[in-house]
Design a protein around this motif. Sequence first.
Motif, PDB file in Angstrom:
ATOM      1  N   ASN A  72      -4.562  11.825   3.568  1.00 62.13           N
ATOM      2  CA  ASN A  72      -3.126  11.571   3.761  1.00 62.13           C
ATOM      3  C   ASN A  72      -2.453  11.298   2.431  1.00 62.13           C
ATOM      4  N   MET A  73      -3.121  10.584   1.550  1.00 66.31           N
ATOM      5  CA  MET A  73      -2.556  10.258   0.236  1.00 66.31           C
ATOM      6  C   MET A  73      -2.369  11.532  -0.591  1.00 66.31           C
ATOM      7  N   SER A  74      -3.389  12.416  -0.555  1.00 63.66           N
ATOM      8  CA  SER A  74      -3.253  13.633  -1.360  1.00 63.66           C
ATOM      9  C   SER A  74      -2.173  14.540  -0.788  1.00 63.66           C
ATOM     10  N   MET A  75      -1.979  14.537   0.530  1.00 65.17           N
ATOM     11  CA  MET A  75      -0.901  15.335   1.124  1.00 65.17           C
ATOM     12  C   MET A  75       0.452  14.780   0.710  1.00 65.17           C
ATOM     13  N   THR A  76       0.581  13.452   0.664  1.00 65.12           N
ATOM     14  CA  THR A  76       1.827  12.814   0.254  1.00 65.12           C
ATOM     15  C   THR A  76       2.108  13.125  -1.207  1.00 65.12           C
ATOM     16  N   GLU A  77       1.073  13.005  -2.031  1.00 63.66           N
ATOM     17  CA  GLU A  77       1.249  13.321  -3.445  1.00 63.66           C
ATOM     18  C   GLU A  77       1.607  14.787  -3.621  1.00 63.66           C
ATOM     19  N   SER A  78       0.966  15.660  -2.841  1.00 63.21           N
ATOM     20  CA  SER A  78       1.250  17.089  -2.910  1.00 63.21           C
ATOM     21  C   SER A  78       2.699  17.364  -2.526  1.00 63.21           C
TER      22      SER A  78
END
Length: 155
Positions: free
Chosen positions: A40-46
């Motif tokens: 979820n964090m990497s999707m948000t950062e993406s």
Amino acid sequence: MDFLFENLPSISQSTPKKGHQDSQMPEDMGIDSSRGESSNMSMTESKEQDSSSNIDDISRRAQEMVENINHSRTSDQKVMDSFEENLLDKVREMCQQMKGHMYTVYEEDSDAMQVKLQELSEVLESCTKLNRELLEATQALACLREGLAITQTEP
């Protein structure tokens, strides 16, 4: 001014349809919770990076449009300056032509006036001569009348 945004990448995010959520749920359930959080964090950062790059892209394109507008204005100013210079040159040329024509007309008029003045001078000279002859005739008649008056009084 029209802005063309049709070539810009879309910054909106699509949401999965209900049918797709259900099929993905069992797979997500098999992943441990720490991995889900990092996912979820990497999707948000993406998403943030995509938004940031889209904003940067829009900003860059807006700056390019402003530069193009300024370049067009500079080009327009050069065209207007050139037009003004050419117009002034044409006006000067036309003024010179008009002066030349005016001087030609002056010369023609001067020649015609010279002929008329010569004719006037000849007429005035003739009038002066006739006036003298008339005065001489008047004096001769006066003398003749005096002579006739003397002879009539002598009897």
